[in-house]
Every structure is written in structure tokens, then in C-alpha cells.
Write an enzyme that holds these catalytic residues in place. Structure first.
Site, PDB file in Angstrom:
ATOM      1  N   ASP A 320       9.409  -9.161   1.776  1.00  0.00           N
ATOM      2  CA  ASP A 320      10.218  -9.702   2.852  1.00  0.00           C
ATOM      3  C   ASP A 320      11.534  -8.924   2.943  1.00  0.00           C
ATOM      4  OD1 ASP A 320      10.768 -11.974   4.762  1.00  0.00           O
ATOM      5  OD2 ASP A 320      12.393 -12.356   3.337  1.00  0.00           O
ATOM      6  N   GLU A 356       8.061  -5.265   4.947  1.00  0.00           N
ATOM      7  CA  GLU A 356       8.596  -5.703   6.225  1.00  0.00           C
ATOM      8  C   GLU A 356       9.834  -4.833   6.431  1.00  0.00           C
ATOM      9  OE1 GLU A 356       9.873  -9.821   8.462  1.00  0.00           O
ATOM     10  OE2 GLU A 356      10.671  -9.462   6.456  1.00  0.00           O
TER      11      GLU A 356
END
Length: 649
Positions: A320, A356
Site C-alpha cells: 500500500d 501501489e
């Protein structure tokens, strides 16, 4: 050599080692099963910011917490407060979930009764997993463990909403029917609600607000790491790899007003990034940013990753807000120390690594810049696929580029393979079904007056915003949802499908449902859109069976010369696309033909509003319909994607 952080069990007791830079004193607090304090032990300084000590007579199952003393100098970033009970960052298990309480953030307020205790446990026998079965080009299935399994009628009630549910035959069969190559589990380590949620009666449903890096959330894993190991073994036995979505960019301790739970109380200035004035940096939008350029943070990240590989057999990780792992005071670099350490680590070097590639920090958008072996979520593919089907002008070229592997982004330094992870919907944003039913976000249930969530969704509603009883509108939405699914499955690169998109999950227009642990996010297995599910399964079968779509090499425009990675882009009348046709802003239809003679596939795209006859290339064999709706006469209905397979005579 200094001891390693964490606990070490011996015949005589347990050695506790804690990293607490700048602390003047570190105290270990022991508790019984009812959370009553039994004893305190001051740990001795062991150098390098470590405190360590052996406690005789203590063993597996012991419950403990920490208290750290040191300077209280908020302006300088030092926030030591011995009234705060802290969780060991290297703890592998905690007794209960975190619960937010305002006292967690109040200086001098004792939090012994509020903070879950860590549990000493003996590691499971070490696993040495082989190379993951997953290969780039496969289908990744993103799922929230609780929301995905909580309502499944076939899963025993005790397992619903937990990791153990993923091992149930009904779940495995569902995944196999979609030809899933890997599941990507949304965060499963212990998290805490953001402080504004409890007054609203809401709870964090996604887990992107972690406190511990190694300890699993007890709501998902009542049995600790053994539950994850059990689920992973069952999935891998079905040839499905397991990827963990990990949050190494911030913690639930939030901004300066947030709770003190672990790292903040053990050395806030070391663990988190600060500006020159001593204020927390917020490159995450969550109040704090882990200092991934610091050895202490790097050691914790690597320890957590190794733990999940050696204790549960995890195949890979999705990071993330990944640029934070590669940023220091000079900005982001793909050669950053932590990224290099992960790629070179003897335990981690062959794991699946997915970034990401964006955050809100300086230079935060890094799509295409991570380099091998990283795969990267591709929001350009997401947006271009959506905009093509929404009907935006001039989208034929961008659509073809995304279908072919996004060479404009990933073909750097002579690369011949795409590192793209293509998706049209993910946990963040509208689920796929809502893309064709809502033009605007409807996040009122989140309690922020609809200010939260993305405003640019590239979505459309087919005439009515939200729910409708109009059969024509519902039919149009179904056609468009299927076109999006087929487009994703027809693209080169790894693809990601979010759980429930294949059977019609809706969030009622909420595009930021992180706080909705309720029917808004729960997948309702009693209300499956069976037609959409069958359609998705058929396209997944076509993608897998042909072998041409699951390759990771860029498709090159060579007018179908026979190489499996050469593509011919044709008009509906079977002629090669001309520059003028590529540039036609109103073009609605084209054909993609891939593969060697007599083994080619043809995929026709028609985003227009009328049926179009397509002429497929001449063949020494036979073109056979290969996807739902495809026919021998090659008529392509409006708003649809159809596929054919060439076979020898």
C-alpha cells in the site's frame, strides 16, 4: 552481537528485547489471563537503542506489555509517556482487537486496561516455500476476508469472517471456477479504528490502519498465525498463490493527537518521518509516515515479511502506498535501500512484489518507475478502460495500448515484458457494478457529508442515478458491466478482479466504503447475479485456455505475422487500422487479433449503440465462437466484447 528484537523462549524463561531509541527506561509488564498485572521488570540497555532482559519462570502463553520513559518534547518529536502501555512491535500475537478510546491519546492517562496484551508464543516449524505458482499474466483476486466470507451459507458459522473460511471447499471451488492464480488478502494484521469513527457508530472494515506489523487481527485469526498457515496451505494445494496486502507506510497512531499504542511510545522521532521543525510528515493522508529510510523501520518491515513467509508460506506482498518505502529526504528512488533489501533478501527475493505506485507525498506518483521484479497497479489502465466504455472521445488508441500491456509506461530500458497489474475496479472506489449505475459518489453513510472519496470516477449511470426498476436500464447496466469484465480479461499483463465484481456486488454508490463493516461491503452470496458470474467464468476460461492472453510480453503491432506476441488491429471490415482511423475521435469498434496462424484469437470491441458485422481475417482453419454471445456470423451486438478462437481444419 546485540540480541534481536522480539521474544526468545528458552528452558529457563523468556528473553524480551525491545528497540526504543532515545528512551531512558524500558519496563516490561506481565499480566495474567484476566489482564491483571503480575509483575514489572526493567530491561537493561543493550546498545543500538535496544533494551533486553531475561525473565525466569515465564513461558509460552505469557501476556505482556511495555512502558517507556524518556523526554516529553512534542516540538522535537519526542513523545515518551510511561502512563501508556505499549504493544511490542515484534509481537506475533495479541489477545484481543484494538479499540479506540480518547484516553489513548491523552498525556498522563494510564491505558493499561485499554491496550491488548501481546502473547508469547513458540514459532511454528519453519517453512521453506518454493517459488510461487503464480506467474505474471495471471488473475489476482482481491478480497477482504471478513466481508467476503461472513455471509457464505456453506461455511460453518464459527469460521465465517475469518481466515479459516478461505480453506472451505465452497470458496476454493469458486476461485477455481474463475481461474484465479492468486488471492490478494486485504490487510490482516491488527488495526484500530480512526478516531472519528466510533462517535459515528462506524468501524474500519478494510484494515488499512495497522498497529502491529506481525500480529494478525484476532477477529480474522482467532488462532493466530496457525489460522493463516491453514488457509494458505489449502489455497496453495488448489494451485492458488497467496499475496498479503501490507501497510508499511503509516500506522494507526495517526497525527499528533492520535493514540499512543506502540511505535510512538517507543521512539516517535525515530519510527516516523518529521520535518525540520519536528512536526510529523503526512505523505499518507493518515496523519503519520513511517521512516522507511531508517534502519529500525527497515528491520521491522523485513522481519514482518520474513515472518509471514517462514511461518505461513506467503507467496508475495502488495505494498500500500509503496513510494513511501523508497523515499528519503531527497525523494523517491527505485534504488532506495529498503527496496533493495527486500529484493535481495534470501527469504524474500523470489516472492511476488506488487506496488501501489502512488501516495500524496512529494513526487508521489511513480507508476512505471519501480522496475523489475516489481509489478505495479496501473490506474491508467483502469481509467482508460472506463473512459472507452463511457464513450469518451478519442479513446481507441489508449484502449489498445492498455490491452497490449501499456508499453508507453513499462517498456523502459529495453523491457519486453509488462509489469502492469490491470484492473477496472478495486477496493478503493466504486465496485464494478456501481461504475455503470452511478455518475457521482454517494458517501453520506461515512459521516463526512460526502466530502470523502474520489470525485473523478469515469463512471456513468445509464439514464438513472442509482437503483432502478426500469428493465431497459437494468439490461443496459448488465451489458456494460459485462463489457468491462471482458475488457479486463482480454488485456495483457497481470489482471486484478475484486471479490464480488463477478457476481454483482454493489455498495450503493459509496466509493470509499472503508468504514462500512455492514451490508454495504459484505458480499451477499444469497443474491448472486448468476448470469454475470457465468459470463465471468466463461471469459476466464477463454483467457486461460488460449494461452495468448495470459502472456506478459508486450503485444507488438506487426499485422499478425505469426508471433504469439504480435497483434493485428483491424477495423470491423477486417482491414488494418490506418492512422486516420486511430485518430478518429468517434470510433466505436475495432478487432484485436493475436497469435500464430491457425491458433489465433480474435476479440471484437463494439462500444457503439448498434449491432455491427465483423469480418475476421482469412484462415486456413476455422474461426469458432469462444465467448458468450459470439456467433458464427460474427455479428457483434452493441456495447459488447466477443471472442473467437481459430482452429485447424
Amino acid at each position: 552481537m546485540p540480541p534481536k528484537p522480539g521474544v526468545e523462549i528458552s528452558a529457563d524463561g523468556v528473553r524480551f528485547t525491545v528497540r526504543a531509541p532515545s528512551a531512558s527506561k524500558l519496563t516490561l509488564c506481565l499480566f495474567d489471563g484476566d489482564e491483571r498485572e503480575l509483575a514489572r521488570h526493567d530491561l537493561a540497555s543493550a546498545g543500538d537503542g535496544l533494551f533486553s532482559g531475561s525473565v525466569p519462570g515465564v513461558g509460552e502463553g505469557a501476556r505482556y506489555g511495555l512502558r517507556a520513559d524518556g523526554p516529553w518534547q512534542p516540538d522535537a518529536g519526542h513523545l515518551f509517556d510511561p502512563s501508556k502501555l505499549l504493544v511490542d512491535p515484534y509481537a506475533t500475537r495479541i489477545e484481543r482487537p484494538f479499540r479506540y478510546d480518547p484516553r489513548l491519546g491523552q498525556y498522563g492517562a494510564d491505558t493499561e486496561a485499554l491496550v491488548p496484551k501481546a502473547i508469547v508464543e513458540t514459532p511454528l516449524p519453519t517453512l521453506n516455500p518454493g517459488r510461487p505458482a503464480f506467474r505474471p499474466g495471471g488473475l489476482i483476486y482481491e478480497l477482504p476476508v471478513r466481508a467476503f466470507t461472513l455471509l457464505h451459507p456453506d461455511i460453518p458459522a464459527a469460521d465465517r469472517g475469518t481466515l479459516r473460511a478461505l480453506a472451505h471447499p465452497a470458496i476454493l471451488e469458486h476461485l477455481r471456477s474463475l481461474h484465479v492464480s492468486a488471492v490478494e488478502l486485504m490487510p490482516i494484521t491488527a488495526w484500530i479504528d480512526e478516531r472519528h469513527l466510533p462517535p459515528l457508530g462506524l468501524t474500519n472494515a478494510w484494515g488499512y490502519n495497522p498497529v502491529t506489523m506481525l500480529a494478525l487481527d484476532p477477529r480474522l485469526a482467532p488462532g493466530g498465525i496457525a489460522d493463516l498457515r491453514y488457509a494458505v496451505a489449502a489455497l496453495q494445494a488448489a494451485d492458488i498463490s497467496v499475496i498479503l496486502d501490507v501497510v508499511f507506510n503509516h500506522t494507526g497512531e495517526s497525527d499528533i493527537h492520535g493514540p499512543t499504542l506502540s511505535l510512538r511510545g517507543l521512539g516517535n522521532r525515530t519510527w516516523y518521518r518529521h520535518d525540520d521543525s519536528g512536526a510529523l510528515l503526512n505523505d499518507t493522508g493518515c496523519g503519520n509516515t513511517l521512516a522507511c529510510d531508517q534502519p529500525a523501520v527497515q528491520d521491522l518491515v523485513l522481519a514482518a515479511m520474513r515472518h509471514f513467509v517462514t511461518q505461513a508460506g506467503i507467496d508475495g506482498f502488495r505494498f500500500d502506498l509503496a513510494p513511501i518505502l523508497g523515499r528519503d529526504r531527497n525523494g523517491f528512488s527505485p534504488e532506495a535501500e529498503l527496496l533493495r533489501l527486500i529484493a535481495d533478501d534470501p527469504v524474500l527475493h523470489d516472492r511476488i512484489l506488487i506496488a501501489e505506485p502512488w501516495d500524496i507525498g512529494p513526487g508521489g506518483y511513480q507508476l512505471g518507475n519501480f522496475g523489475p521484479p516489481w509489478l505495479e497497479w496501473n490506474d491508467r489502465a483502469r481509467d482508460d478502460m472506463r473512459r472507452f466504455w463511457r464513450g469518451d472521445a478519442g479513446m481507441t488508441g489508449p484502449m489498445a495500448t492498455r490491452l497490449a500491456g501499456s508499453s508507453d509506461i513499462f517498456a523502459t530500458h529495453g523491457a519486453i515484458r509488462t509489469r502492469s497489474v490491470n484492473f477496472v475496479a478495486a477496493h478503493d472506489g466504486f465496485p464494478l457494478g456501481d461504475l455503470v449505475a452511478f455518475e457521482a459518489k454517494h458517501n453520506e453513510a461515512n459521516g463526512e457529508d460526502n466530502r470523502d472519496g474520489h470525485g473523478a470516477n469515469h463512471s456513468w449511470n445509464n439514464g438513472v442515478e442509482g437503483p432502478s426498476d426500469d428493465a431497459a436500464i437494468l439490461a443496459a447496466r448488465e451489458v456494460d458491466a459485462r463489457a468491462l469484465i471482458a475488457t479486463l480479461l482480454a488485456s495483457r499483463g497481470t489482471i486484478l478482479l475484486t471479490a464480488g465484481d463477478e457476481f454483482g456486488h454493489s455498495q450503493g454508490g459509496n466509493n470509499n466504503a472503508y468504514a462500512q463493516d455492514n451490508p454495504i461491503t459484505w458480499r451477499d452470496w444469497g443474491k448472486l447475479n448468476q448470469g454475470r458470474l457465468d459470463f465471468t467464468r466463461a471469459w476466464a476460461e477463454f483467457r486461460t485456455r488460449s494461452g495468448l492472453l495470459i502472456r506478459s510480453q508486450f503485444m507488438e503491432d506487426a499485422n499478425g505475422s505469426g508471433d504469439p506476441d504480435h497483434v493485428a488491429w483491424l477495423t470491423p471490415d477486417g482491414q488494418p487500422m490506418t492512422p486516420a482511423e486511430w485518430e478518429d475521435p468517434d470510433r466505436d469498434a475495432f478487432v484485436m487479433v493475436i497469435g500464430p496462424p491457425e491458433a489465433r484469437i480474435a476479440v471484437a470491441f463494439n462500444r457503439g449503440w448498434r449491432e455491427i458485422p465483423f469480418d475476421l481475417p482469412e484462415s486456413q482453419g476455422t474461426w469458432r465462437p469462444a465467448t458468450p454471445g459470439a456467433t458464427d456470423d460474427c455479428l457483434v451486438p452493441p456495447r459488447s466484447v466477443l471472442g473467437w478462437q481459430e482452429t485447424p481444419e
